[in-house]
Design a protein around this motif. Structure first.
Motif, PDB file in Angstrom:
ATOM      1  N   GLN A  11     -17.440  -5.812 -32.174  1.00 47.25           N
ATOM      2  CA  GLN A  11     -16.499  -4.711 -32.019  1.00 47.25           C
ATOM      3  C   GLN A  11     -17.048  -3.776 -30.944  1.00 47.25           C
ATOM      4  O   GLN A  11     -18.195  -3.343 -31.019  1.00 47.25           O
ATOM      5  CB  GLN A  11     -16.323  -3.977 -33.346  1.00 47.25           C
ATOM      6  CG  GLN A  11     -15.149  -3.047 -33.386  1.00 47.25           C
ATOM      7  CD  GLN A  11     -14.877  -2.526 -34.784  1.00 47.25           C
ATOM      8  OE1 GLN A  11     -15.709  -2.610 -35.675  1.00 47.25           O
ATOM      9  NE2 GLN A  11     -13.694  -1.974 -34.972  1.00 47.25           N
ATOM     10  N   ASN A  12     -16.227  -3.444 -29.935  1.00 46.50           N
ATOM     11  CA  ASN A  12     -16.704  -2.599 -28.840  1.00 46.50           C
ATOM     12  C   ASN A  12     -16.574  -1.114 -29.194  1.00 46.50           C
ATOM     13  O   ASN A  12     -16.114  -0.757 -30.286  1.00 46.50           O
ATOM     14  CB  ASN A  12     -15.997  -2.947 -27.523  1.00 46.50           C
ATOM     15  CG  ASN A  12     -14.525  -2.601 -27.520  1.00 46.50           C
ATOM     16  OD1 ASN A  12     -14.035  -1.792 -28.307  1.00 46.50           O
ATOM     17  ND2 ASN A  12     -13.785  -3.230 -26.623  1.00 46.50           N
ATOM     18  N   ASP A  13     -16.951  -0.256 -28.274  1.00 47.22           N
ATOM     19  CA  ASP A  13     -16.939   1.189 -28.497  1.00 47.22           C
ATOM     20  C   ASP A  13     -15.537   1.750 -28.744  1.00 47.22           C
ATOM     21  O   ASP A  13     -15.383   2.810 -29.329  1.00 47.22           O
ATOM     22  CB  ASP A  13     -17.571   1.925 -27.321  1.00 47.22           C
ATOM     23  CG  ASP A  13     -19.067   1.647 -27.206  1.00 47.22           C
ATOM     24  OD1 ASP A  13     -19.687   1.269 -28.221  1.00 47.22           O
ATOM     25  OD2 ASP A  13     -19.610   1.804 -26.098  1.00 47.22           O
ATOM     26  N   GLN A  18     -13.884  -8.427 -30.261  1.00 49.16           N
ATOM     27  CA  GLN A  18     -14.074  -9.330 -29.134  1.00 49.16           C
ATOM     28  C   GLN A  18     -14.721 -10.627 -29.603  1.00 49.16           C
ATOM     29  O   GLN A  18     -15.624 -10.601 -30.440  1.00 49.16           O
ATOM     30  CB  GLN A  18     -14.976  -8.693 -28.084  1.00 49.16           C
ATOM     31  CG  GLN A  18     -14.404  -7.439 -27.485  1.00 49.16           C
ATOM     32  CD  GLN A  18     -15.370  -6.760 -26.544  1.00 49.16           C
ATOM     33  OE1 GLN A  18     -16.477  -6.415 -26.924  1.00 49.16           O
ATOM     34  NE2 GLN A  18     -14.940  -6.567 -25.309  1.00 49.16           N
ATOM     35  N   VAL A  19     -14.251 -11.722 -29.031  1.00 50.05           N
ATOM     36  CA  VAL A  19     -14.835 -13.032 -29.292  1.00 50.05           C
ATOM     37  C   VAL A  19     -15.138 -13.661 -27.943  1.00 50.05           C
ATOM     38  O   VAL A  19     -14.296 -13.654 -27.048  1.00 50.05           O
ATOM     39  CB  VAL A  19     -13.857 -13.946 -30.062  1.00 50.05           C
ATOM     40  CG1 VAL A  19     -14.427 -15.340 -30.221  1.00 50.05           C
ATOM     41  CG2 VAL A  19     -13.521 -13.343 -31.411  1.00 50.05           C
ATOM     42  N   THR A  20     -16.327 -14.189 -27.781  1.00 53.74           N
ATOM     43  CA  THR A  20     -16.682 -14.905 -26.564  1.00 53.74           C
ATOM     44  C   THR A  20     -16.373 -16.378 -26.773  1.00 53.74           C
ATOM     45  O   THR A  20     -16.815 -16.985 -27.745  1.00 53.74           O
ATOM     46  CB  THR A  20     -18.177 -14.711 -26.241  1.00 53.74           C
ATOM     47  OG1 THR A  20     -18.411 -13.318 -26.069  1.00 53.74           O
ATOM     48  CG2 THR A  20     -18.569 -15.477 -24.999  1.00 53.74           C
TER      49      THR A  20
END
Length: 53
Positions: A11-13, A18-20
């Protein structure tokens, strides 16, 4: 049977998840620079499909 890969969701700011996608999978699906469409299949399954114009 398709090859399965396990990855971690972060989880970003901004609160977005997000999944790579592994390089081999992105290459196999030719995802570089492409749009994808995703949807919820069930409570534990997502689908992802490359959108071809």
């Amino acid at each position: 049977m398709p090859k399965r890969t396990t990855t971690t969701v972060s989880q970003n700011d901004n609160g977005q998840y997000q999944v790579t996608i592994p390089k081999a999978m992105g290459d196999a699906l030719d995802l570089a620079g492409k749009e994808v469409e995703w949807g919820i299949e069930s409570s534990s399954k997502l689908s992802l499909e490359r959108v071809d114009e």
